[in-house]
Scaffold this motif. Structure first.
Motif, mmCIF file in Angstrom:
data_model
loop_
_atom_site.group_PDB
_atom_site.id
_atom_site.type_symbol
_atom_site.label_atom_id
_atom_site.label_comp_id
_atom_site.label_asym_id
_atom_site.label_seq_id
_atom_site.Cartn_x
_atom_site.Cartn_y
_atom_site.Cartn_z
ATOM 1 N N GLN A 1 0.560 -1.748 0.013
ATOM 2 C CA GLN A 1 -0.595 0.246 0.386
ATOM 3 C C GLN A 1 0.816 0.871 0.308
ATOM 4 O O GLN A 1 -0.033 2.586 -0.477
ATOM 5 N N VAL A 2 1.695 1.477 0.038
ATOM 6 C CA VAL A 2 3.033 2.364 0.526
ATOM 7 C C VAL A 2 4.091 1.806 0.498
ATOM 8 O O VAL A 2 5.122 1.081 1.614
ATOM 9 N N ALA A 3 4.804 1.899 -0.891
ATOM 10 C CA ALA A 3 5.837 1.036 -1.090
ATOM 11 C C ALA A 3 6.788 2.235 -0.736
ATOM 12 O O ALA A 3 6.983 3.525 -0.987
ATOM 13 N N GLY A 4 8.491 1.502 0.008
ATOM 14 C CA GLY A 4 9.228 2.153 0.390
ATOM 15 C C GLY A 4 9.369 2.972 1.460
ATOM 16 O O GLY A 4 10.060 3.899 2.279
ATOM 17 N N ALA A 5 8.319 2.718 2.432
ATOM 18 C CA ALA A 5 8.013 3.471 4.001
ATOM 19 C C ALA A 5 8.953 2.226 4.144
ATOM 20 O O ALA A 5 8.633 0.572 4.481
#
Length: 108
Positions: free
Chosen positions: A47-51
């Motif tokens: 859902q939140v890539a790179g987090a």
């Protein structure tokens, strides 16, 4: 004497099942979630890539579906997700600006 022994055994079980977690009483009687913590984190990262994960909690909600509550930080954004522990479905996805200065502290 029996009550003490049961309490000690139940307490040891809670420590084993809930590593620093919240709902200790529910953890002793509730079955393990179908979606593991690792799977919930993978879903959140989709859902939140790179987090990066800043917080992970398992919330046993009694009669409602149990959920994984995950906070992710990406740049100056804080993402709060709730993931159904039985299905893996994202039931909440909110974004807000992360406070780097913490000006809203309760020290006043």
């Amino acid at each position: 004497m029996r009550i003490t022994k049961k309490f000690i055994v139940a307490g040891a079980g809670v420590v084993t099942l809930v590593a620093g977690g919240g709902a200790a009483v529910a953890a002793t009687s509730a079955p393990a979630p179908k979606v593991t913590a690792e799977q919930a984190i993978e879903i959140a990262h989709k859902q939140v890539a790179g987090a990066w994960v800043s917080e992970l909690d398992f919330d046993s909600q009694g009669t409602r579906a149990d959920v994984w509550e995950i906070e992710l930080t990406k740049g100056s954004q804080l993402h709060e997700l709730k993931i159904d522990a039985a299905t893996g479905k994202v039931t909440k996805n909110e974004t807000e600006r992360a406070d780097k200065d913490d000006d809203d502290s309760d020290d006043d």
